[in-house]
Scaffold this active site. Sequence first.
Site, mmCIF file in Angstrom:
data_model
loop_
_atom_site.group_PDB
_atom_site.id
_atom_site.type_symbol
_atom_site.label_atom_id
_atom_site.label_comp_id
_atom_site.label_asym_id
_atom_site.label_seq_id
_atom_site.Cartn_x
_atom_site.Cartn_y
_atom_site.Cartn_z
ATOM 1 N N LYS A 154 45.826 38.717 40.095
ATOM 2 C CA LYS A 154 46.236 39.371 41.254
ATOM 3 C C LYS A 154 47.666 37.884 41.509
ATOM 4 O O LYS A 154 48.552 37.634 42.734
ATOM 5 C CB LYS A 154 45.561 39.142 42.538
ATOM 6 C CG LYS A 154 44.102 40.522 42.015
ATOM 7 C CD LYS A 154 43.543 40.984 43.177
ATOM 8 C CE LYS A 154 41.861 39.626 42.640
ATOM 9 N NZ LYS A 154 41.288 39.980 41.089
ATOM 10 N N ARG A 171 41.457 30.963 31.813
ATOM 11 C CA ARG A 171 41.618 30.056 32.752
ATOM 12 C C ARG A 171 40.605 29.080 32.995
ATOM 13 O O ARG A 171 41.176 28.040 33.074
ATOM 14 C CB ARG A 171 41.583 31.151 33.654
ATOM 15 C CG ARG A 171 41.595 30.511 35.514
ATOM 16 C CD ARG A 171 42.124 31.415 35.941
ATOM 17 N NE ARG A 171 41.202 32.022 36.946
ATOM 18 C CZ ARG A 171 41.138 33.463 37.703
ATOM 19 N NH1 ARG A 171 41.595 33.736 37.885
ATOM 20 N NH2 ARG A 171 39.671 33.598 38.615
ATOM 21 N N ARG A 206 37.604 43.254 49.509
ATOM 22 C CA ARG A 206 35.788 43.035 48.116
ATOM 23 C C ARG A 206 34.400 44.579 49.074
ATOM 24 O O ARG A 206 34.091 44.546 48.183
ATOM 25 C CB ARG A 206 36.065 42.272 48.792
ATOM 26 C CG ARG A 206 35.936 41.373 46.629
ATOM 27 C CD ARG A 206 35.439 40.202 46.747
ATOM 28 N NE ARG A 206 35.627 39.693 45.281
ATOM 29 C CZ ARG A 206 36.639 38.567 44.755
ATOM 30 N NH1 ARG A 206 37.656 38.621 46.197
ATOM 31 N NH2 ARG A 206 36.180 38.200 43.856
ATOM 32 N N ARG A 231 30.631 38.931 37.992
ATOM 33 C CA ARG A 231 31.638 38.981 38.653
ATOM 34 C C ARG A 231 32.460 40.550 39.153
ATOM 35 O O ARG A 231 32.237 41.434 39.640
ATOM 36 C CB ARG A 231 32.454 37.832 38.595
ATOM 37 C CG ARG A 231 31.832 36.867 39.706
ATOM 38 C CD ARG A 231 33.011 35.473 38.421
ATOM 39 N NE ARG A 231 34.256 35.513 39.111
ATOM 40 C CZ ARG A 231 34.809 34.574 38.488
ATOM 41 N NH1 ARG A 231 34.654 33.892 37.346
ATOM 42 N NH2 ARG A 231 36.023 35.162 38.832
ATOM 43 N N ARG A 255 37.338 25.509 37.249
ATOM 44 C CA ARG A 255 36.172 26.299 38.114
ATOM 45 C C ARG A 255 35.403 27.408 37.563
ATOM 46 O O ARG A 255 35.389 27.183 36.746
ATOM 47 C CB ARG A 255 37.511 28.040 38.638
ATOM 48 C CG ARG A 255 38.357 27.874 40.194
ATOM 49 C CD ARG A 255 38.821 29.111 40.357
ATOM 50 N NE ARG A 255 37.755 30.093 40.906
ATOM 51 C CZ ARG A 255 38.194 31.609 40.762
ATOM 52 N NH1 ARG A 255 39.510 31.867 40.652
ATOM 53 N NH2 ARG A 255 36.671 32.413 41.291
#
Length: 190
Positions: free
Chosen positions: A14, A128, A89, A146, A134
Amino acid sequence: MLNLILFGPPGAGKGTQSEKIIAKYNLIHLSTGDLLRSEIQAGTELGLKAKTLMDQGILVPDEVVIGMIDNKLKEHRDAAGFIFDGFPRTVKQAEALDNLLASYNEGISVMVALSVDDDELLARLLNRGKTSGRPDDQNEELIAKRIQEYNSKTKPVADYYQKQGKFVAINGIGEIDFIFGEISNAIEAA
Ligand code: ADP
């Protein structure tokens, strides 16, 4: 106005596609994940509360993110449109967004959903995590949590927009530019 929801699980791409969409269609990017991380950086009370949940891979309360989106819509009254990334969400967030937009005589134009299977998501997020810094990308259990939150709370949001005839699914695996082309087609058909 062109109001687009970019939908999909964590790691679907995204963020990458948002940048390209913004550049082409001149939209304001509203990412609740980015807004929450800014609050954490600024050390606000909201940020402190959100961090505890985000660090566990759990969604923050609906009222918190709805309030943030409400503020941003007010800030950008003259925008050509918005791209909503990581929001809504939950179905409650989707209903709130529809109501907020209706109060400006606006609405969602289209929801574009990027589909990517769970194994690929896990691989992308771990990758990532090596560079993003993160904390929620660096641990396999947290990523699984998640994805589980997504499957239980967020997936129903797709049905919500499908019922409104606004849902378009796109394969999120492949060349970035090819996927962008498919997204552009969906936007222009909307
Ligand atoms: P990703 O989609 O890669 O998980 P985000 O940056 O969109 O990343 O979100 C990171 C975290 O921020 C989520 O796991 C969740 O805790 C919180 N968050 C972001 N957006 C929302 C939202 N709309 N509602 C509830 N929690 C959210």
